[in-house]
Design an enzyme around this catalytic site. Sequence first.
Site, PDB file in Angstrom:
ATOM      1  N   TYR A  82      -5.890  -6.008  -3.480  1.00  0.00           N
ATOM      2  CA  TYR A  82      -5.799  -5.496  -4.842  1.00  0.00           C
ATOM      3  C   TYR A  82      -4.985  -6.443  -5.715  1.00  0.00           C
ATOM      4  O   TYR A  82      -4.118  -7.176  -5.238  1.00  0.00           O
ATOM      5  CB  TYR A  82      -5.225  -4.079  -4.887  1.00  0.00           C
ATOM      6  CG  TYR A  82      -3.749  -3.924  -4.574  1.00  0.00           C
ATOM      7  CD1 TYR A  82      -2.794  -3.931  -5.587  1.00  0.00           C
ATOM      8  CD2 TYR A  82      -3.317  -3.732  -3.263  1.00  0.00           C
ATOM      9  CE1 TYR A  82      -1.457  -3.760  -5.306  1.00  0.00           C
ATOM     10  CE2 TYR A  82      -1.978  -3.551  -2.976  1.00  0.00           C
ATOM     11  CZ  TYR A  82      -1.047  -3.567  -4.002  1.00  0.00           C
ATOM     12  OH  TYR A  82       0.290  -3.403  -3.721  1.00  0.00           O
ATOM     13  N   GLY A 115       7.413   5.637  -6.928  1.00  0.00           N
ATOM     14  CA  GLY A 115       7.355   6.867  -6.153  1.00  0.00           C
ATOM     15  C   GLY A 115       7.462   6.629  -4.659  1.00  0.00           C
ATOM     16  O   GLY A 115       8.074   7.420  -3.928  1.00  0.00           O
ATOM     17  N   ASP A 116       6.891   5.527  -4.175  1.00  0.00           N
ATOM     18  CA  ASP A 116       6.943   5.217  -2.749  1.00  0.00           C
ATOM     19  C   ASP A 116       8.377   4.985  -2.287  1.00  0.00           C
ATOM     20  O   ASP A 116       8.793   5.456  -1.219  1.00  0.00           O
ATOM     21  CB  ASP A 116       6.106   3.971  -2.444  1.00  0.00           C
ATOM     22  CG  ASP A 116       4.665   4.097  -2.899  1.00  0.00           C
ATOM     23  OD1 ASP A 116       4.154   5.234  -2.945  1.00  0.00           O
ATOM     24  OD2 ASP A 116       4.053   3.069  -3.212  1.00  0.00           O
ATOM     25  N   ARG A 124      -5.699   9.682  -6.938  1.00  0.00           N
ATOM     26  CA  ARG A 124      -6.368   8.504  -7.502  1.00  0.00           C
ATOM     27  C   ARG A 124      -7.862   8.804  -7.609  1.00  0.00           C
ATOM     28  O   ARG A 124      -8.630   8.497  -6.702  1.00  0.00           O
ATOM     29  CB  ARG A 124      -6.120   7.275  -6.625  1.00  0.00           C
ATOM     30  CG  ARG A 124      -4.656   6.870  -6.519  1.00  0.00           C
ATOM     31  CD  ARG A 124      -4.116   6.353  -7.848  1.00  0.00           C
ATOM     32  NE  ARG A 124      -2.730   5.935  -7.741  1.00  0.00           N
ATOM     33  CZ  ARG A 124      -1.682   6.710  -7.988  1.00  0.00           C
ATOM     34  NH1 ARG A 124      -1.872   7.971  -8.371  1.00  0.00           N
ATOM     35  NH2 ARG A 124      -0.458   6.250  -7.889  1.00  0.00           N
ATOM     36  N   GLY A 143       0.876  -1.165   0.000  1.00  0.00           N
ATOM     37  CA  GLY A 143       0.000   0.000   0.000  1.00  0.00           C
ATOM     38  C   GLY A 143       0.909   1.209   0.000  1.00  0.00           C
ATOM     39  O   GLY A 143       2.039   1.133   0.492  1.00  0.00           O
ATOM     40  N   ASP A 144       0.493   2.333  -0.541  1.00  0.00           N
ATOM     41  CA  ASP A 144       1.436   3.407  -0.827  1.00  0.00           C
ATOM     42  C   ASP A 144       2.239   3.866   0.391  1.00  0.00           C
ATOM     43  O   ASP A 144       3.463   3.878   0.373  1.00  0.00           O
ATOM     44  CB  ASP A 144       0.736   4.585  -1.519  1.00  0.00           C
ATOM     45  CG  ASP A 144      -0.267   5.329  -0.648  1.00  0.00           C
ATOM     46  OD1 ASP A 144      -0.869   4.707   0.258  1.00  0.00           O
ATOM     47  OD2 ASP A 144      -0.459   6.535  -0.872  1.00  0.00           O
TER      48      ASP A 144
END
Length: 306
Positions: free
Chosen positions: A87, A256-257, A166, A29-30
């Site tokens: 997801y 990006g994370d 998002r 998760g981000d």
Amino acid sequence: MVRVLFIGECMAELAPASTPGSHSLGFAGDTFNTAWYLAQLCSQADVSYFTAVGEDAISGQMLDMMSTSGIGTEHVQVIPGRSVGLYLITLNAGERSFSYWRGQSAARCLARDAAALGAAQSRADIIYFSGITLAILDRQDRATLLDGIGKARRAGKEVVFDPNLRPRLWDSPSDMTEAVMQAAAVSTMILPSFEDETSWFGDADPAATVGRYCQAGADTVVVKNGAADVHYRDSDAHGIIEVEPLSDVVDTTAAGDSFNAALLAGQMAGWSRKFSIETANRLARHVIQGKGALVQIDQSLIDRFA
């Protein structure tokens, strides 16, 4: 030690495996991805996660994974009758798309207990959250979260925010952009991605994104832009950092994370913003050559922070 509190949702992840048509189960998760990378990179960081899970077996597996990764779970709430979100990643030439099942995610209730949120923030030096953290909450809980983070900033905490836009998670684009700018107003460091910002805020170029978030009240803004240059501004310096081209992209999940994690680790190490960004680019480059959100980090990168 620098105490870093990450706020958000960790989900069960089904990522494409090496055998065509098969998937492997993980957790990601981000904000969690950034927490995980920071915990691997930086021995100076005391990393903990603020979220909520259920009482079921997969929630327990998630907590075990957090603990074994060096991420504190003392601020994770357990909510009966709920579970964790799920997801599925689909890849097309290295670019990813997602299918989500998160209706019963306990993390959607993470801000219900304002006292628990305040207690967790009071023990942190740095607080990190994202636009996805905001998107999964209802309006009242979102207001509770932003109010708490605003108090933390006024108390002298560093607040780091990745807008991570998002639109599919929001009722409307206007709800999303309004909430993101409210979050920007209580943040000291903002780490946007230009592709998102130009799509939803109409920024003409990364410099415009930098200017908009600085005007909102941020001390530092670092704009990621995929394979293009990174633009940044803070109280000490501003500039543009080139990104080395890469032809063999496997999976852009968590690019990006991981960048954000290395940027924070460089700051904790006392590096210049320029060198921190260059190292963050190097880690993101490494991550997109692997599959899934959490990729084993090259030891030479870890040694940089030792």
